[in-house]
Enzyme design. Structure first.
Site, PDB file in Angstrom:
ATOM      1  N   ASP A 190       1.058  -0.822  -0.167  1.00  0.00           N
ATOM      2  CA  ASP A 190      -0.642  -0.796   0.186  1.00  0.00           C
ATOM      3  C   ASP A 190       0.483   0.937  -0.237  1.00  0.00           C
ATOM      4  O   ASP A 190       1.558   1.586   0.621  1.00  0.00           O
ATOM      5  CB  ASP A 190      -0.725   0.255   1.421  1.00  0.00           C
ATOM      6  CG  ASP A 190      -1.837   0.888   0.760  1.00  0.00           C
ATOM      7  OD1 ASP A 190      -1.567   1.906   0.175  1.00  0.00           O
ATOM      8  OD2 ASP A 190      -2.946   0.655   1.770  1.00  0.00           O
ATOM      9  N   HIS A 191       1.422   1.771  -1.564  1.00  0.00           N
ATOM     10  CA  HIS A 191       1.960   2.893  -1.587  1.00  0.00           C
ATOM     11  C   HIS A 191       1.821   4.293  -0.472  1.00  0.00           C
ATOM     12  O   HIS A 191       2.619   4.934   0.215  1.00  0.00           O
ATOM     13  CB  HIS A 191       1.731   3.465  -2.899  1.00  0.00           C
ATOM     14  CG  HIS A 191       0.823   4.258  -3.206  1.00  0.00           C
ATOM     15  ND1 HIS A 191      -0.663   4.064  -3.544  1.00  0.00           N
ATOM     16  CD2 HIS A 191       0.814   5.869  -2.766  1.00  0.00           C
ATOM     17  CE1 HIS A 191      -0.756   5.245  -3.833  1.00  0.00           C
ATOM     18  NE2 HIS A 191      -0.578   6.204  -2.997  1.00  0.00           N
ATOM     19  N   HIS A 253      -6.249   2.409   2.380  1.00  0.00           N
ATOM     20  CA  HIS A 253      -5.412   3.465   2.923  1.00  0.00           C
ATOM     21  C   HIS A 253      -6.206   3.945   4.089  1.00  0.00           C
ATOM     22  O   HIS A 253      -5.464   4.320   4.633  1.00  0.00           O
ATOM     23  CB  HIS A 253      -5.701   4.409   1.525  1.00  0.00           C
ATOM     24  CG  HIS A 253      -5.139   4.170   0.264  1.00  0.00           C
ATOM     25  ND1 HIS A 253      -4.136   3.372   0.057  1.00  0.00           N
ATOM     26  CD2 HIS A 253      -5.364   4.707  -1.049  1.00  0.00           C
ATOM     27  CE1 HIS A 253      -3.361   3.466  -1.444  1.00  0.00           C
ATOM     28  NE2 HIS A 253      -4.784   4.452  -1.883  1.00  0.00           N
TER      29      HIS A 253
END
Length: 504
Positions: A190-191, A253
């Site tokens: 998950d960036h 996120h």
């Protein structure tokens, strides 16, 4: 070139295998991140990139394409020598999970390349592909033994989001992956967790004695987590219409941010301890009934409007979107966490597209101080106390508190104390993927979701998915592109005597 930080070691020799090498994700984020690692001497000495495409492509054509993408999406000035050295080690191979024999050939080609490049048999497989391809590719990697670890080699598999589309599919994907690899080999990426401010939440909480004693229901009134985007759906109509804002943003996120804010202190700062505490707090999110889910949520879909000088067409007029689509482009939720620390403290989450601003933040609202001593004076309304962790577009931390205005009378006003990363640290701009890719290569999975954490997140949002699906168009609110979202989202808080923070 920049020298590496003194406490950062070079990863082991390895082959970096990218499935979906011709796609947008590879060009926009993965290759620029690898370039930034190369520029700071944080790639292995013996290293090569294998780009896997479904159709054959020459090495030179792929290198030219990746160089063009690097020049377009690089976060810093491109040093031609560094870029050429990185791309010189790129090899293009063809494989299609619909043709199993192509994976047998891929295995043979990888083994030959490993011998030539002296990469010691270590492999990092990166699935930069649509979610529907995760399982078929993984199955072939398992069948051919390309994920099997032996003789001290390591094999790791990086999986992009979204991991499943609901609780059932996430569980099924976990079951399938865990048949062919161990949990410690899986890196669900998950960036958002590559962003410095997100990682700093742990440091802010647990490395400062002033915050942790007040980080609980006795002192915190509520928490707001916001991810606002100015962009519309653009050319992603087909993907987005089958996904929506809730699936796209919340279980990954927003829940990553929530878990860092709400987790208990880990016994030690290592992957197992940190991931266990994050999983525990996600599992403690109260699972709501479908009736409560409708009451404690708002979903919206944007109409045409203007953002700055850009005209945004209505979501339903976007290419590949159904003309009667009920897919939400905005979602707001009220959640509670059933544990000792957070009992009675609501967590409000909101995310949306085509809004009036781009901003990601976590706002901790502290309880109002008793102000009996100021009653019957002009200061009987004190400013609200917020600790705001800003993630995008500016990374930093703001503390909002009250102070006396200079003068002979008691007059109080709210002020802000601001810390911005760029003012204190001279760091080069990054994609957010550098830390994550580096951690994959050194085998540190502290920033990656574990199977139980993924499933706990889907467990919490499943009632909303089910309730919204049954409701159809009923309850789907409209909002103008370029606004702050549907007005009904304000009611979610005002009925509790609270308000959203203004993001603009």
């Amino acid at each position: 070139m920049t020298d590496p930080a003194p406490n950062q070691k070079k990863p082991d020799a390895c082959v970096f295998v990218i499935f979906g090498v011709t796609g947008d994700l590879t060009h926009r984020l993965v290759i620029p991140a690898l370039y930034n690692l190369a520029a700071t001497h944080l790639l292995p000495d013996n290293f090569c990139v294998v780009g896997v495409a479904r159709s054959a492509m020459s090495n030179d054509d792929l290198r030219d394409s990746l160089m063009k993408g690097l020049r377009q999406f690089a976060t810093r000035k491109v040093d031609d020598d560094v870029a050429r050295r990185l791309l010189k080690c790129v090899t293009c191979l063809a494989a299609d999970p619909g043709q199993p024999a192509s994976f047998d050939q891929l295995r043979e080609q990888l083994e030959k390349l490993e011998a030539e490049r002296k990469t010691s048999g270590n492999r990092l497989f990166y699935l930069a592909v649509p979610p529907r391809a995760f399982a078929p590719i993984s199955r072939e990697l398992g069948r051919t033994g390309m994920l099997r670890q032996n003789n001290g080699t390591w094999r790791r598999l990086v999986i992009e989001k979204p991991f499943g589309t609901d609780l059932a599919t996430a569980r099924a994907l976990n079951v399938e992956l865990l048949k062919i690899a161990e949990e410690r080999q899986l890196y669900r990426i998950d960036h958002y967790l590559g962003k410095e401010t997100v990682q700093n939440i742990l440091v802010l909480r647990f490395a400062n004695g002033m915050f942790e004693p007040i980080w609980n229901r006795n002192h915190i009134d509520h928490v707001q987590i916001s991810v606002a985007e100015k962009l519309g759906v653009g050319h992603r109509g087909s993907f987005y219409d089958s996904t929506g804002a809730l699936r796209d943003m919340v279980p990954n996120h927003l829940f990553q941010l929530l878990s860092l804010v709400a987790m208990e202190p880990p016994a030690r700062f290592d992957a197992h301890a940190v991931r266990s505490e994050k999983a525990e707090v996600l599992a403690a999110i109260q699972t709501q009934s479908e009736t409560d889910a409708l009451k404690n949520s708002v979903r919206g879909q944007y109409l045409g409007g203007k953002i700055g000088d850009d005209e945004i067409q209505a979501y339903r007029k976007t290419g590949d979107v159904k003309p009667d689509s009920t897919t939400e482009t905005y979602a707001a939720l009220k959640l509670t966490i059933d544990n000792w620390r957070w009992a009675g403290v609501p967590f409000y989450l909101r995310t949306g597209k085509a809004l009036d601003t781009k901003r990601t933040e976590v706002a901790i609202k502290f309880k109002r101080a008793p102000f009996a001593m100021f009653r019957d004076t002009p200061v009987d309304r004190l400013s609200q106390n917020y600790l705001v962790i800003s993630i995008e577009p500016t990374e930093g931390i703001t503390l909002q508190f009250n102070t006396k205005v200079p003068g002979p009378t008691i007059s109080i006003d709210g002020v802000e104390m601001k810390f911005r990363y760029k003012d204190y640290f001279k760091a080069e701009p990054s994609t957010g993927y550098e830390t994550l890719i580096y951690d994959c290569m050194i085998g540190d999975n502290i920033l990656f979701q574990r199977a139980d954490s993924v499933e706990a997140g889907w467990q919490a949002v499943q009632p909303f998915l089910d309730a919204w699906k049954k409701a159809g168009a009923n309850g789907l609110e409209s909002y103008q592109a370029g606004s702050h979202g549907p007005a009904e989202a304000d009611t979610l808080l005002t009925r509790d005597g609270r308000n959203w923070r203004k993001l603009t």
